[in-house]
Scaffold this motif. Structure first.
Motif, PDB file in Angstrom:
ATOM      1  N   LEU A  30       0.846  -1.140  -0.032  1.00 58.64           N
ATOM      2  CA  LEU A  30      -0.078  -0.001   0.024  1.00 58.64           C
ATOM      3  C   LEU A  30       0.844   1.139  -0.013  1.00 58.64           C
ATOM      4  O   LEU A  30       0.734   2.394  -0.624  1.00 58.64           O
ATOM      5  N   ASN A  31       1.833   1.204   0.813  1.00 60.59           N
ATOM      6  CA  ASN A  31       2.831   2.477   0.741  1.00 60.59           C
ATOM      7  C   ASN A  31       3.529   2.642  -0.565  1.00 60.59           C
ATOM      8  O   ASN A  31       3.642   3.665  -1.100  1.00 60.59           O
ATOM      9  N   THR A  32       3.797   1.509  -1.183  1.00 63.02           N
ATOM     10  CA  THR A  32       4.475   1.734  -2.609  1.00 63.02           C
ATOM     11  C   THR A  32       3.451   2.161  -3.469  1.00 63.02           C
ATOM     12  O   THR A  32       3.853   2.631  -4.453  1.00 63.02           O
ATOM     13  N   VAL A  33       2.247   1.762  -3.291  1.00 57.96           N
ATOM     14  CA  VAL A  33       1.259   2.204  -4.370  1.00 57.96           C
ATOM     15  C   VAL A  33       1.222   3.652  -4.490  1.00 57.96           C
ATOM     16  O   VAL A  33       1.303   4.286  -5.337  1.00 57.96           O
ATOM     17  N   THR A  34       1.259   4.406  -3.145  1.00 59.09           N
ATOM     18  CA  THR A  34       1.297   5.871  -3.101  1.00 59.09           C
ATOM     19  C   THR A  34       2.663   6.323  -3.653  1.00 59.09           C
ATOM     20  O   THR A  34       2.563   7.360  -4.278  1.00 59.09           O
ATOM     21  N   TYR A  35       3.647   5.762  -3.446  1.00 57.65           N
ATOM     22  CA  TYR A  35       5.030   6.123  -3.956  1.00 57.65           C
ATOM     23  C   TYR A  35       4.798   6.199  -5.276  1.00 57.65           C
ATOM     24  O   TYR A  35       5.272   7.108  -6.231  1.00 57.65           O
ATOM     25  N   CYS A  36       4.304   5.006  -6.093  1.00 54.52           N
ATOM     26  CA  CYS A  36       4.386   5.118  -7.552  1.00 54.52           C
ATOM     27  C   CYS A  36       3.345   5.963  -8.177  1.00 54.52           C
ATOM     28  O   CYS A  36       3.704   6.293  -9.251  1.00 54.52           O
ATOM     29  N   GLY A  92      10.377  -5.249  -9.300  1.00 51.71           N
ATOM     30  CA  GLY A  92      11.902  -5.217  -9.700  1.00 51.71           C
ATOM     31  C   GLY A  92      12.052  -4.878 -11.299  1.00 51.71           C
ATOM     32  O   GLY A  92      12.813  -3.925 -11.725  1.00 51.71           O
ATOM     33  N   ARG A  93      10.869  -4.982 -12.002  1.00 56.02           N
ATOM     34  CA  ARG A  93      10.899  -4.580 -13.542  1.00 56.02           C
ATOM     35  C   ARG A  93      10.852  -3.058 -13.511  1.00 56.02           C
ATOM     36  O   ARG A  93      11.447  -2.321 -14.253  1.00 56.02           O
ATOM     37  N   ILE A  94       9.937  -2.305 -12.632  1.00 56.05           N
ATOM     38  CA  ILE A  94       9.889  -1.017 -12.472  1.00 56.05           C
ATOM     39  C   ILE A  94      10.755  -0.116 -12.193  1.00 56.05           C
ATOM     40  O   ILE A  94      11.184   0.805 -12.735  1.00 56.05           O
ATOM     41  N   GLY A  95      11.492  -0.583 -11.208  1.00 56.06           N
ATOM     42  CA  GLY A  95      12.727   0.160 -10.663  1.00 56.06           C
ATOM     43  C   GLY A  95      13.619  -0.529  -9.401  1.00 56.06           C
ATOM     44  O   GLY A  95      13.269  -1.333  -8.989  1.00 56.06           O
ATOM     45  N   SER A  96      14.891   0.032  -9.397  1.00 53.62           N
ATOM     46  CA  SER A  96      15.599  -0.586  -8.309  1.00 53.62           C
ATOM     47  C   SER A  96      15.841   0.067  -7.187  1.00 53.62           C
ATOM     48  O   SER A  96      16.921  -0.022  -6.594  1.00 53.62           O
ATOM     49  N   ASN A  97      15.229   1.333  -7.118  1.00 54.58           N
ATOM     50  CA  ASN A  97      15.591   2.417  -5.939  1.00 54.58           C
ATOM     51  C   ASN A  97      14.838   1.753  -4.774  1.00 54.58           C
ATOM     52  O   ASN A  97      14.535   0.619  -4.658  1.00 54.58           O
ATOM     53  N   GLY A  98      14.976   2.512  -3.425  1.00 54.41           N
ATOM     54  CA  GLY A  98      14.792   1.864  -2.455  1.00 54.41           C
ATOM     55  C   GLY A  98      13.534   1.502  -2.050  1.00 54.41           C
ATOM     56  O   GLY A  98      13.265   0.405  -1.531  1.00 54.41           O
ATOM     57  N   GLN A  99      12.522   2.213  -2.414  1.00 54.84           N
ATOM     58  CA  GLN A  99      11.073   1.608  -2.123  1.00 54.84           C
ATOM     59  C   GLN A  99      10.764   0.521  -2.986  1.00 54.84           C
ATOM     60  O   GLN A  99      10.166  -0.387  -2.498  1.00 54.84           O
ATOM     61  N   MET A 100      11.037   0.394  -4.392  1.00 49.60           N
ATOM     62  CA  MET A 100      10.722  -0.564  -5.015  1.00 49.60           C
ATOM     63  C   MET A 100      11.377  -1.817  -4.654  1.00 49.60           C
ATOM     64  O   MET A 100      10.936  -2.937  -4.586  1.00 49.60           O
ATOM     65  N   LYS A 101      12.826  -1.792  -4.323  1.00 48.04           N
ATOM     66  CA  LYS A 101      13.676  -3.013  -3.931  1.00 48.04           C
ATOM     67  C   LYS A 101      13.063  -3.437  -2.412  1.00 48.04           C
ATOM     68  O   LYS A 101      12.860  -4.646  -2.324  1.00 48.04           O
ATOM     69  N   ALA A 102      12.626  -2.614  -1.573  1.00 48.89           N
ATOM     70  CA  ALA A 102      12.064  -3.006  -0.343  1.00 48.89           C
ATOM     71  C   ALA A 102      10.720  -3.677  -0.641  1.00 48.89           C
ATOM     72  O   ALA A 102      10.500  -4.762   0.252  1.00 48.89           O
ATOM     73  N   CYS A 103       9.939  -3.163  -1.516  1.00 48.96           N
ATOM     74  CA  CYS A 103       8.670  -3.961  -1.783  1.00 48.96           C
ATOM     75  C   CYS A 103       8.875  -5.199  -2.287  1.00 48.96           C
ATOM     76  O   CYS A 103       8.166  -6.169  -1.931  1.00 48.96           O
ATOM     77  N   ALA A 104       9.778  -5.188  -3.275  1.00 52.57           N
ATOM     78  CA  ALA A 104      10.044  -6.571  -4.054  1.00 52.57           C
ATOM     79  C   ALA A 104      10.585  -7.648  -2.888  1.00 52.57           C
ATOM     80  O   ALA A 104      10.175  -8.810  -3.150  1.00 52.57           O
TER      81      ALA A 104
END
Length: 122
Positions: A30-36, A92-104
């Motif tokens: 849910l936090n990553t949805v907001t970030y995205c 992982g496909r979308i991005g490798s920054n901190g938020q996307m990596k933490a979610c993955a």
């Protein structure tokens, strides 16, 4: 009797870990949805957002089934593992920054614990 008790303790530990992983995965998705949505562009692709929301929802459902000791919790855990794995791959496909990596990473941990729990009860 001691062996049965030992395996029961392991199942209880695995169950508690899986519940916590599901709750943590729900939260980070849910936090990553907001970030995205704030990032825009490919981060906000409808299929990506939908997948993260589906992952968050099945994680909550799976945790609830386990907390209620439902006899169908292994089925929700199985579906949860599939969705979490898909979400991890997509993040992982979308991005490798901190938020996307933490979610993955959290999605992969959740998928692993759900898969393990579904298999031990099968």
């Amino acid at each position: 009797m001691a062996i049965e008790q030992l395996s029961l303790n392991q199942v209880n530990r695995d169950l508690k870990e899986c519940i916590q992983n599901c709750l943590d995965c729900h939260s980070i998705c849910l936090n990553t949805v907001t970030y995205c949505l704030q990032q825009g562009g490919r981060h906000s692709e409808p299929n990506h957002i939908r997948l993260m929301l589906d992952c968050a929802e099945i994680c909550t459902t799976s945790a609830n089934f386990m907390l209620r000791n439902s006899d169908l919790h292994t089925r929700t855990c199985d579906v949860c593992a599939v969705l979490c794995e898909r979400c991890a791959d997509d993040c992982g496909r979308i991005g490798s920054n901190g938020q996307m990596k933490a979610c993955a990473d959290m999605c992969r941990r959740c998928a692993e614990s759900c898969r393990r729990l579904a298999m031990t009860a099968a």
